[in-house]
Every structure is written in structure tokens, then in C-alpha cells.
Enzyme design. Structure first.
Site, PDB file in Angstrom:
ATOM      1  N   GLY A 193      -4.876  -1.842   4.942  1.00 56.07           N
ATOM      2  CA  GLY A 193      -4.085  -2.982   4.459  1.00 56.07           C
ATOM      3  C   GLY A 193      -4.774  -4.313   4.726  1.00 56.07           C
ATOM      4  NE  ARG A 194      -6.741  -3.656  10.774  1.00 56.11           N
ATOM      5  CZ  ARG A 194      -6.092  -2.505  10.904  1.00 56.11           C
ATOM      6  NH1 ARG A 194      -4.913  -2.359  10.336  1.00 56.11           N
ATOM      7  NH2 ARG A 194      -6.589  -1.523  11.611  1.00 56.11           N
ATOM      8  CE  LYS A 249      -3.485   2.368   2.722  1.00 60.52           C
ATOM      9  NZ  LYS A 249      -4.393   2.338   3.852  1.00 60.52           N
ATOM     10  CD  GLU A 261       9.099  -6.129   7.291  1.00 65.93           C
ATOM     11  OE1 GLU A 261       8.852  -5.010   6.779  1.00 65.93           O
ATOM     12  OE2 GLU A 261       8.864  -6.404   8.477  1.00 65.93           O
ATOM     13  CE  LYS A 310       5.556  -1.111  10.009  1.00 68.06           C
ATOM     14  NZ  LYS A 310       4.609  -0.462   9.123  1.00 68.06           N
ATOM     15  CD  GLU A 320      -2.076  -4.295  11.275  1.00 65.34           C
ATOM     16  OE1 GLU A 320      -0.874  -4.566  11.384  1.00 65.34           O
ATOM     17  OE2 GLU A 320      -2.626  -4.136  10.176  1.00 65.34           O
ATOM     18  CG  HIS A 332      -6.047 -36.027  16.363  1.00 65.42           C
ATOM     19  ND1 HIS A 332      -6.425 -37.211  16.964  1.00 65.42           N
ATOM     20  CD2 HIS A 332      -6.980 -35.788  15.401  1.00 65.42           C
ATOM     21  CE1 HIS A 332      -7.507 -37.678  16.377  1.00 65.42           C
ATOM     22  NE2 HIS A 332      -7.864 -36.818  15.423  1.00 65.42           N
TER      23      HIS A 332
HETATM   24  O1  LIG Z   1       1.116  -2.721   2.232  1.00 60.09           O
HETATM   25  P1  LIG Z   1       2.202  -2.108   3.025  1.00 60.09           P
HETATM   26  O2  LIG Z   1       2.162  -0.614   3.007  1.00 60.09           O
HETATM   27  O3  LIG Z   1       3.552  -2.626   2.587  1.00 60.09           O
HETATM   28  O4  LIG Z   1       1.999  -2.509   4.528  1.00 60.09           O
HETATM   29  C1  LIG Z   1       2.021  -3.840   4.926  1.00 60.09           C
HETATM   30  C2  LIG Z   1       1.424  -4.040   6.279  1.00 60.09           C
HETATM   31  O5  LIG Z   1       2.134  -3.321   7.249  1.00 60.09           O
HETATM   32  C3  LIG Z   1       1.253  -2.812   8.246  1.00 60.09           C
HETATM   33  O6  LIG Z   1       1.219  -1.440   8.106  1.00 60.09           O
HETATM   34  C4  LIG Z   1       1.686  -3.197   9.617  1.00 60.09           C
HETATM   35  O7  LIG Z   1       3.040  -3.168   9.782  1.00 60.09           O
HETATM   36  C5  LIG Z   1      -0.083  -3.436   7.916  1.00 60.09           C
HETATM   37  O8  LIG Z   1      -1.146  -2.716   8.377  1.00 60.09           O
HETATM   38  C6  LIG Z   1      -0.015  -3.566   6.448  1.00 60.09           C
HETATM   39  O9  LIG Z   1      -0.952  -4.481   5.964  1.00 60.09           O
END
Ligand SMILES: O=P(O)(O)OC[C@H]1O[C@](O)(CO)[C@@H](O)[C@@H]1O
Length: 551
Positions: A270-271, A209, A215, A507, A356, A387
Site C-alpha cells: 500500500g505504501r 488495495k 474507513e 482494527k 509502517e 519559526h
Molecule cells: O488500500 P487499503 O487496502 O484500503 O489499505 C489502506 C492502508 O491500510 C493499511 O493496511 C494500514 O492500515 C496500509 O498499509 C494501507 O496503505
């Protein structure tokens, strides 16, 4: 919109507290014995979903009070404000409009003078065109070969939705293309994903987003190096990388042509984004028509949530039950147990959606809450979990409400597997609710010293959700059901379910710590003593490895 009366002072809350003291005097055995119609009454249906909530620690009076609480907390007004596109995400000053992502083409919703439904369908049409060209083999890589592998790089909402949907809808997916999902900055994730792929036939979808997530950008850079290394030219990036983002500037800075970018908007959390362009991998896997079926499923439940009376409103009932256990019984968690192997990533997806969203400790007005908010959601598919951890559900000391999810028909019918699977859903819900009494255990001739070990206390709550068969449309319905369940909880708790400030600090600290881990010379450290010692020890471990790996 929020009124000022603190939640615990609301009349319905106080009555629920009194009522709770009565409910704990009875149990599910008694409630069922005294009320033969309970199983047919405490249930609700919507859009092909059947919710049995009769095995909850509730009476008609409990439900009446919970629904009154929803009224006192202005749930319907909050809901309508979301659907109108008001800025209900107060801490980020944004509308919350994932519901617009699945509104039909012939509808409209104007926010700040813009018809967002038209924007949504423009992107959906571009996605469909691209997905068709990839699936048909028309889209060619740098060396003229069609795409055989799609790798989605993203994390959080830019990964969990796509991977969950891909796994859930595998039955409907185009098997000539392999799909991989890379999220972790741990290099193993990328290295293992690319290990057996040919660069010539691989398409990367960089999903973010913000296009600023450490990452994702780290993985995307390494993926680009891998591609350029494999194909010997920077020009290859144009045919092998597309982006999904709200930030065109950063996409261009990264080196992806914005003509190959699929956009969405800051009013999609995002979620809550798996049905936006973030679902591009899903669309390539199942095709545009099935993707639209999934959107229609979301919309079915949006309409139900928006229009059905609260007494029959599935997400509202589920949300209120979650509040009942979290705040009146002190339950810490909710288990989600899908009896459908294809839904094996559904609980992981729900973890972000629920936690979240509702892992918040202040109200919309910024006051510290004096009640519990978001429970921990977790789960595994049945029957495997039976199980493993079900022992604790049945005989442990904690109260853990669970949602069982079952289906009328298997996607891969085989002998009597599916009937056995479903018999286990019903049996587990029954065992949790009614247990096995001491008398029953004794009557079986159990040695007296073993009797206490074999008694099953019962009185443990569960919902059973049933649908016809897992399909794109049903998946959309299930996800929307939990989205609005989360909304209901957040509205009653008076919190902002749509921000996520809590993930920011970690972060920032990681970017401060990273230079000390990579520095060639011993860095001078100014962190707390524990972090300093950990950094020193890490550097020792790293050095000792380097020495061993030496020539
Ligand atoms: O889509 P982006 O901006 O890379 O963010 C990834 C994810 O990181 C977050 O901001 C949390 O770290 C989430 O809310 C989001 O889905």
C-alpha cells in the site's frame, strides 16, 4: 538469504561501536578545519540529485565501516532478490515489486510465469485512456455533464501518495478539475469535501488495495448515498464511481462495475503504490505523459540503486546514516525539511513509508531484535519550521539528524524569494553543524548572564539534497530515493520492511467496540475497566448532546 550471525555480533557493528567512541571525541568544526576537501568529498550525485552528507558526524572511516556493515548484512543480495521478484516479504509470503511499476514498456520481468511489466503497462494504458476521456470532457456523468471534480476516497497508502503527489505536482495539474481527497472516517472529512460540489459533475475514485478497509468503505457508501440522493437514481453510480483495487470481487459487491476498475497486484505494498493505479487521480491531474515522466523518475533511481557502487549509492548512503544515528547515537527521530511549498505533504507521506515499513521488533527469522530499528520520521516545509520547532534542533538536548531538500529553481519565480529560501537551507545546515561558540557570543558584547543562552552548540548533523526544479520526474526520483533508503535500513536490521501486522489489532478491536457505542440500550461490557469506563462516559456525552438537540 538472511545469515544467522546476530547484527550486534557482526565484526563491522563491533568496530562501529569502537569507532563511535572516537567520533564523539571530535566535532564538525574540527573535522572541517582539519580537512578542507571534506565538503567536496562527502557528497554523491545520481540522476540529477546532489547529496551533501559532509555535515554528518562521520569520517571516511565511518563510511567505510557502515558500508562494510551493509556488505556483512548482504544488502546487495537482498536488493537483487527484490528486483528478481523473490518473496522477500516473508511474513506475507509475497514478492515486493513496486520497482516493476516503473519498468519501461520494452522490458520484462517474469514472476510465477507471468510478465508483470506487460500487466503493468496494460493497466497504465487503460488508466491513460480513462484519464484522457475525463480531462477532455468526453467522459460524461449521469446527466450528461463532464467531470469538474474528482474525489479520491482511500486511506494510508491509498490516500497519502495520491494527495502528496497531487499537491507536489499542482503546478503541472489541469486546473479545470478540482481534486479532493477523503480519508478519515470522521464524517467531517467527507462532508467538508463534498460541501460545495455538484453531484452531476463529480467523479469518485474509490482506492483500496483490499477493498475491505473500514474507513474507505464507510466513506464510499456515504458518498454513494450523497450521489444517489443528489441525482435521484442508483444508475448514476456507473458514471460517477470508479475503483482502484486488487480485489475485483469486493469491488463488484460494493456495486461498482469492474469495467470501471483499475487493478494492481498483491506484490505492491500500500505504501509503495502511488505509481500503480492508485495514482489514477494523479494521472487525471497531470495527464498521462507527465505521469509517465514521474514513473521514469522512479526508474532512474531504481537503476541507480540497483547498479551504482554502494560507495556512491544515494539511498544506501542515506539509509546507512540513519542506522548510524539510530543505533550508535540513540537518535530517535529524523526530520525531513523540504524547502519547496509544493512538497508540504511529503513528510506526511514519508511517515507511512518509513514507519509502517521499519517499525518492526523482530527479525525475518522471528527473533526479538536487540537494537533500535525504524526512527520516527517527521517534518514540515521550510522556512515555516524555522519559526516553530528549529529552536529544539539547534539548542535542545536531543540529537536529531535532518534532511534538507532544496531546488535550484522555483516553479513560481518572484523577485528574490527563491534565493532567500535557498540561503535559509544553507544557513540552517551551517548553523546546525557549526553553531556559535561562547567566545563568539562574548565577543559580541553579550552580558555574561545571557551568554549560555546564546551559545549554539553545533555538531548537529544534516544532509542537504539538491535538485534542479520540482517536476514529475524529480518527484519520482525523490520518492524512490526514500523507498530504497528504507529498504537499506530494513536489510541491515534484518526485518520485514513490507508487512504491517501492527495495524491489524486496533482494527479488530474497533469493530468489537463499535456495537457498544451504537447500541440503543445500555450494553453489558466485558472490556478492561478503563475501556468500559470510557464507553460509559462516551454514551453519556452522546446522550446529553441528543437531549440538547431535541425539539
Ligand atoms: O488500500 P487499503 O487496502 O484500503 O489499505 C489502506 C492502508 O491500510 C493499511 O493496511 C494500514 O492500515 C496500509 O498499509 C494501507 O496503505
Amino acid at each position: 538469504m538472511p545469515t544467522t550471525t546476530p547484527l550486534r555480533e557482526r565484526p563491522a557493528w563491533q568496530e562501529l561501536q569502537r569507532h563511535h567512541a572516537e567520533i564523539v571525541q571530535t566535532d564538525l568544526r574540527t573535522l572541517f578545519a582539519d580537512d578542507p576537501g571534506r565538503g567536496e568529498r562527502l557528497r554523491a550525485r545520481a540522476a540529477g540529485l546532489y547529496l551533501d552528507y559532509s555535515k554528518h558526524l562521520v569520517t571516511d572511516e565511518t563510511m567505510r565501516l557502515l558500508l562494510r556493515l551493509a556488505g556483512e548484512c548482504h544488502l546487495e543480495e537482498h536488493r537483487d532478490a527484490m528486483f528478481r521478484g523473490e518473496r522477500i516479504n516473508v511474513s506475507e509470503d509475497r514478492p515486493v515489486l513496486h520497482v516493476a511499476l516503473r519498468m519501461p514498456r520494452d522490458t520484462s520481468l517474469t514472476v510465477d510465469g507471468v510478465d508483470v511489466v506487460r500487466q503493468v503497462h496494460e493497466v497504465l494504458d487503460r488508466m491513460a485512456e480513462f484519464a484522457r476521456s475525463v480531462r477532455s470532457g468526453e467522459w460524461l456523468g449521469h446527466t450528461g455533464k463532464p467531470v469538474r471534480n474528482v474525489v479520491n476516497i482511500g486511506i494510508g497508502g491509498s490516500d497519502l501518495g495520491p494527495v502528496m503527489a497531487y499537491e507536489a505536482l499542482r503546478h503541472y495539474s489541469w486546473r479545470d478539475i478540482a481534486f479532493r481527497f477523503v480519508s478519515n472516517v470522521d464524517s467531517t472529512d467527507l462532508v467538508e469535501a463534498l460541501g460545495d460540489l455538484s453531484a452531476e459533475e463529480t467523479l469518485f475514485i474509490v482506492s483500496s488495495k483490499t477493498f475491505g478497509t473500514l474507513e474507505t468503505l464507510t466513506n464510499a457508501r456515504s458518498a454513494r448515498d450523497w450521489l444517489v440522493g443528489g441525482l435521484g437514481s442508483e444508475d448514476a453510480v456507473a458514471r460517477h464511481f470508479v475503483a482502484v483495487s486488487t480485489n475485483a470481487e469486493r469491488v463488484a459487491e460494493f456495486g461498482i462495475d469492474t469495467a470501471n476498475m483499475f487493478g494492481f497486484w498483491d506484490w505492491v505494498g500500500g505504501r509503495y503504490s502511488m505509481d500503480s493505479a492508485i495514482g489514477l487521480s494523479t494521472m487525471i491531474a497531470i495527464g498521462p505523459e507527465q505521469f509517465h515522466q514521474m514513473l521514469a523518475g522512479f526508474h532512474d533511481i531504481d537503476e541507480h540503486f540497483r547498479t551504482a557502487p554502494l560507495t556512491e549509492n544515494l539511498p544506501v548512503l542515506m539509509g546507512l546514516l540513519a542506522i548510524w544515528y539510530a543505533d550508535f547515537f540513540g537518535a530517535q527521530t529524523v526530520g525531513v525539511l523540504p524547502y519547496e511549498q509544493y512538497l508540504h505533504r511529503f513528510p506526511a507521506y514519508l511517515q507511512q513509508l518509513t514507519m509502517e515499513s521499519n517499525g518492526k521488533r523482530v527479525t525475518l527469522g522471528g527473533d526479538r531484535v536487540d537494537y533500535d530499528t525504524g526512527p520516527v520520521y517527521w517534518g514540515e516545509p521550510g522556512t515555516n519550521g524555522q519559526h516553530s520547532f528549529y529552536q529544539l534542533l539547534h539548542q535542545g538536548t536531543r540529537l536529531i539528524p535532518v534532511d534538507f531538500i532544496g531546488f535550484g529553481r522555483a516553479l513560481n519565480p518572484l523577485g528574490d524569494h527563491h534565493d532567500l529560501l535557498t540561503a535559509n537551507v544553507f544557513a540552517q545546515a551551517q548553523a546546525l553543524a557549526f553553531g556559535r561558540t561562547e567566545e563568539d557570543v562574548r565577543a559580541e558584547g553579550t552580558p555574561p548572564e545571557v551568554v549560555p543562552h546564546r551559545v549554539m552548540p553545533g555538531n548537529r548533523p544534516s544532509s542537504v539534497l539538491l535538485a534542479e526544479q520540482l517536476s514529475p520526474r524529480v518527484l519520482g526520483r525523490l520518492v524512490a530515493l526514500y523507498e530504497h533508503n528504507v529498504f537499506t535500513q530494513g536489510a541491515v536490521w534484518g526485518i520485514d520492511s513490507f508487512d504491517q501486522w501492527g495495524v491489524e489489532l486496533g482494527k479488530v478491536l474497533a469493530t468489537r467496540i463499535a456495537p457498544a457505542l451504537t447500541a440503543a440500550d445500555e450494553p453489558s461490557l466485558e472490556h478492561d475497566s478503563s475501556t468500559n469506563a470510557l464507553i460509559h462516559h462516551y454514551r453519556t456525552l452522546k446522550d446529553s448532546g441528543q437531549q440538547r438537540e431535541g425539539p
